[in-house]
Structure formats: C-alpha cells, structure tokens
Design a protein around this motif. Structure first.
Motif, mmCIF file in Angstrom:
data_model
loop_
_atom_site.group_PDB
_atom_site.id
_atom_site.type_symbol
_atom_site.label_atom_id
_atom_site.label_comp_id
_atom_site.label_asym_id
_atom_site.label_seq_id
_atom_site.Cartn_x
_atom_site.Cartn_y
_atom_site.Cartn_z
ATOM 1 N N LEU A 19 42.697 68.368 63.698
ATOM 2 C CA LEU A 19 41.608 68.543 64.673
ATOM 3 C C LEU A 19 41.760 69.854 65.439
ATOM 4 O O LEU A 19 40.773 70.553 65.698
ATOM 5 C CB LEU A 19 41.562 67.351 65.627
ATOM 6 N N LYS A 20 42.994 70.197 65.793
ATOM 7 C CA LYS A 20 43.229 71.481 66.445
ATOM 8 C C LYS A 20 42.895 72.632 65.505
ATOM 9 O O LYS A 20 42.274 73.634 65.906
ATOM 10 C CB LYS A 20 44.687 71.571 66.881
ATOM 11 N N HIS A 21 43.272 72.492 64.251
ATOM 12 C CA HIS A 21 42.987 73.530 63.255
ATOM 13 C C HIS A 21 41.485 73.731 63.096
ATOM 14 O O HIS A 21 41.016 74.869 63.000
ATOM 15 C CB HIS A 21 43.610 73.137 61.919
ATOM 16 N N LEU A 22 40.734 72.654 63.065
ATOM 17 C CA LEU A 22 39.282 72.766 62.910
ATOM 18 C C LEU A 22 38.660 73.498 64.091
ATOM 19 O O LEU A 22 37.714 74.281 63.932
ATOM 20 C CB LEU A 22 38.663 71.377 62.753
ATOM 21 N N GLU A 23 39.189 73.265 65.274
ATOM 22 C CA GLU A 23 38.663 73.931 66.464
ATOM 23 C C GLU A 23 38.832 75.441 66.380
ATOM 24 O O GLU A 23 37.904 76.201 66.687
ATOM 25 C CB GLU A 23 39.372 73.403 67.716
ATOM 26 N N VAL A 24 40.021 75.883 65.962
ATOM 27 C CA VAL A 24 40.303 77.326 65.962
ATOM 28 C C VAL A 24 39.791 78.018 64.703
ATOM 29 O O VAL A 24 39.660 79.245 64.680
ATOM 30 C CB VAL A 24 41.814 77.589 66.135
ATOM 31 N N SER A 25 39.493 77.258 63.665
ATOM 32 C CA SER A 25 39.065 77.852 62.392
ATOM 33 C C SER A 25 37.548 77.857 62.214
ATOM 34 O O SER A 25 37.023 78.575 61.376
ATOM 35 C CB SER A 25 39.701 77.095 61.217
ATOM 36 N N SER A 26 36.842 77.055 62.991
ATOM 37 C CA SER A 26 35.392 76.961 62.857
ATOM 38 C C SER A 26 34.701 78.186 63.424
ATOM 39 O O SER A 26 35.157 78.801 64.388
ATOM 40 C CB SER A 26 34.891 75.709 63.577
ATOM 41 N N SER A 27 33.567 78.525 62.827
ATOM 42 C CA SER A 27 32.736 79.607 63.348
ATOM 43 C C SER A 27 31.659 79.066 64.289
ATOM 44 O O SER A 27 30.779 79.804 64.720
ATOM 45 C CB SER A 27 32.085 80.367 62.188
ATOM 46 N N GLY A 28 31.716 77.767 64.583
ATOM 47 C CA GLY A 28 30.774 77.162 65.513
ATOM 48 C C GLY A 28 29.607 76.445 64.865
ATOM 49 O O GLY A 28 28.632 76.105 65.540
ATOM 50 N N ASP A 29 29.721 76.183 63.552
ATOM 51 C CA ASP A 29 28.617 75.550 62.831
ATOM 52 C C ASP A 29 28.886 74.086 62.491
ATOM 53 O O ASP A 29 28.271 73.535 61.579
ATOM 54 C CB ASP A 29 28.333 76.336 61.546
ATOM 55 N N ILE A 30 29.808 73.457 63.211
ATOM 56 C CA ILE A 30 30.103 72.040 63.008
ATOM 57 C C ILE A 30 29.229 71.205 63.939
ATOM 58 O O ILE A 30 29.293 71.357 65.161
ATOM 59 C CB ILE A 30 31.586 71.724 63.273
ATOM 60 N N SER A 31 28.436 70.326 63.376
ATOM 61 C CA SER A 31 27.598 69.441 64.177
ATOM 62 C C SER A 31 28.379 68.221 64.640
ATOM 63 O O SER A 31 28.222 67.772 65.777
ATOM 64 C CB SER A 31 26.383 68.984 63.366
ATOM 65 N N GLU A 32 29.247 67.703 63.776
ATOM 66 C CA GLU A 32 29.971 66.477 64.101
ATOM 67 C C GLU A 32 31.186 66.340 63.196
ATOM 68 O O GLU A 32 31.214 66.870 62.071
ATOM 69 C CB GLU A 32 29.064 65.260 63.935
ATOM 70 N N ILE A 33 32.204 65.656 63.707
ATOM 71 C CA ILE A 33 33.385 65.288 62.930
ATOM 72 C C ILE A 33 33.429 63.774 62.897
ATOM 73 O O ILE A 33 33.586 63.125 63.936
ATOM 74 C CB ILE A 33 34.676 65.853 63.541
ATOM 75 N N ILE A 34 33.267 63.208 61.719
ATOM 76 C CA ILE A 34 33.247 61.753 61.560
ATOM 77 C C ILE A 34 34.558 61.326 60.911
ATOM 78 O O ILE A 34 34.850 61.690 59.766
ATOM 79 C CB ILE A 34 32.062 61.306 60.691
ATOM 80 N N ILE A 35 35.357 60.578 61.648
ATOM 81 C CA ILE A 35 36.602 60.039 61.096
ATOM 82 C C ILE A 35 36.361 58.577 60.750
ATOM 83 O O ILE A 35 36.044 57.758 61.625
ATOM 84 C CB ILE A 35 37.766 60.187 62.085
ATOM 85 N N VAL A 36 36.494 58.269 59.477
ATOM 86 C CA VAL A 36 36.258 56.910 58.991
ATOM 87 C C VAL A 36 37.615 56.279 58.695
ATOM 88 O O VAL A 36 38.308 56.670 57.758
ATOM 89 C CB VAL A 36 35.367 56.910 57.737
#
Length: 228
Positions: A19-36
């Motif tokens: 989750l930390k990696h996704l925050e720093v690696s994203s360019s800001g185009d993530i609408s949602e993170i769904i953990i199933v």
C-alpha cells in the motif's frame, strides 16, 4: 482512472509495504484500491480497513472468486489485478491508461524477482516476450471491464492456475500487450520450497493442464506438493 483489485489471504506482512508502494509509485490515476480478503486469520482485515484509500471486501477463499468479486464492485472501466507481493513500476497507472487509450484492452508488465539468482533472472527475461507461455499472475494484469465481462471473468472452478486460464482466453481474443517496464515480485515461494522444486511444480502444473487435467486435479496436485 483505474481500479486496483488485490486478492489477499493472510498478507499482514505484505499489505502495508504494498500500500505504501502504491502511494509513492502512482501518478494519481487510481480511483480505488479494492482488497478482497479470502478469510484471513491474521491482521489482514484490520490493515485494509484502517487504510483510508482501501475498500475492504470479505469473500470466499480462492483467487478467482476474490478477483471476480472485486471486478463486480469496481467503479472504473479499467481493472488492474495485482498480487499482494508484487510491486508495479513508477507511474504504473499512467502507463496502463496510456495503453488503453492506444487501443490495448489487456496486458501486463515485464517481471523480475526480488532475489538475485541466474535462473530467476532468466525467467524474468522471458517475460519480455509477448507469448502466452511467458505469462503468469505475478506479472499483474490490466483489462478493460468491457473485455473482462465479454470473456466472463475468471473461471471460479480454478483454485490454482486461474490467472493463466483467463490470460489464455485474452490471448485468444487477440487483445494482449506487454508494457516495457518492470514489476518486481517476491520469490518467497522459491525460498520456501527451493528454486528447483518450485520450478518443477510449475512445470508439472503447466503440462498437466496442457494434457487435459481438470481444475480439481491441478488443485490437488499443487497443494499436495506445497504441503509436503
């Protein structure tokens, strides 16, 4: 915008890092993170629920079931399936959107392991090749919701090999690309079982499927080997 769908089971160690990696690696185009979550018995659910950007969903255990559950709930037209121990490259979301805008309906990243071993490095090298025999779930998968629904999603009869079975259908539809950036995945199974034992197991599963083994037969063989 994209929806990230992460099937999880007892991933309390991996999830915070991912989750930390996704925050720093994203360019800001993530609408949602769904953990199933497939019924974790550790702190996976608490970690997911406490994260402000995560939508937590309980589910039956089984990655195919979990990923289909996430896909049904996703709000965007681009689905991105990601394992909890795989870390996508910088600006991965922008790279995916660029491919979709260029007409690619599905694809993955090149993959490398987090362990330096000549065989694992060789396996990573082959993921550059856009051929079904070079694919696997650890490379992650993006697919438009339109194509996902058209193909019927993941086959829930599979408890192992579900990624490969679905990706094969995507290839048959003529819609697959490999993004020339590296996703890094954990070699934890190789470290647990040994590199050659793990590679032998994957080869056995591959050939059993090619020779007509059922989903149940693949599952029974895989977990018999894992437990031994």
């Amino acid at each position: 915008m994209i929806s990230i769908i992460i099937p999880a089971y007892n991933e309390e160690k991996q999830l915070p890092v991912l989750l930390k990696h996704l925050e720093v690696s994203s360019s800001g185009d993530i609408s949602e993170i769904i953990i199933v979550d497939g019924g974790s018995t550790d702190n996976t659910s608490k970690i997911a629920k406490d994260h402000p950007k995560v939508f937590y969903v309980p589910s039956e255990k089984g990655r195919a079931v979990q990923m289909n559950t996430g896909a049904r709930l996703a709000k965007t037209e681009i689905l991105y399936f990601l394992h909890a121990d795989s870390f996508p490259p910088k600006n991965f979301d922008a790279l995916i959107i660029d491919k979709v805008n260029n007409g690619d309906k599905a694809g993955c990243f090149q993959m490398k392991f987090d362990k330096d071993h000549w065989w694992l490095n060789l396996m990573g090298f082959f993921t550059k090749i856009n051929h079904i025999s070079c694919r696997g779930g650890d490379q992650s998968l993006f697919v438009t919701k339109e194509l996902f629904n058209e193909l019927g999603g993941f086959d829930e009869s599979y408890q192992v090999y579900e990624d490969n079975e679905f990706i094969k259908r995507i290839y048959e539809s003529g819609n697959f690309t490999v993004i020339k950036s590296w996703i890094t995945t954990s070699a934890r199974l190789y470290e647990k079982m040994g590199i050659w034992n793990t590679q032998l197991l994957f080869a056995e599963i591959y050939w059993k499927r090619r020779l007509g083994a059922s989903a149940d037969e693949l599952y029974n063989h895989y977990y018999k080997r894992i437990s031994s």
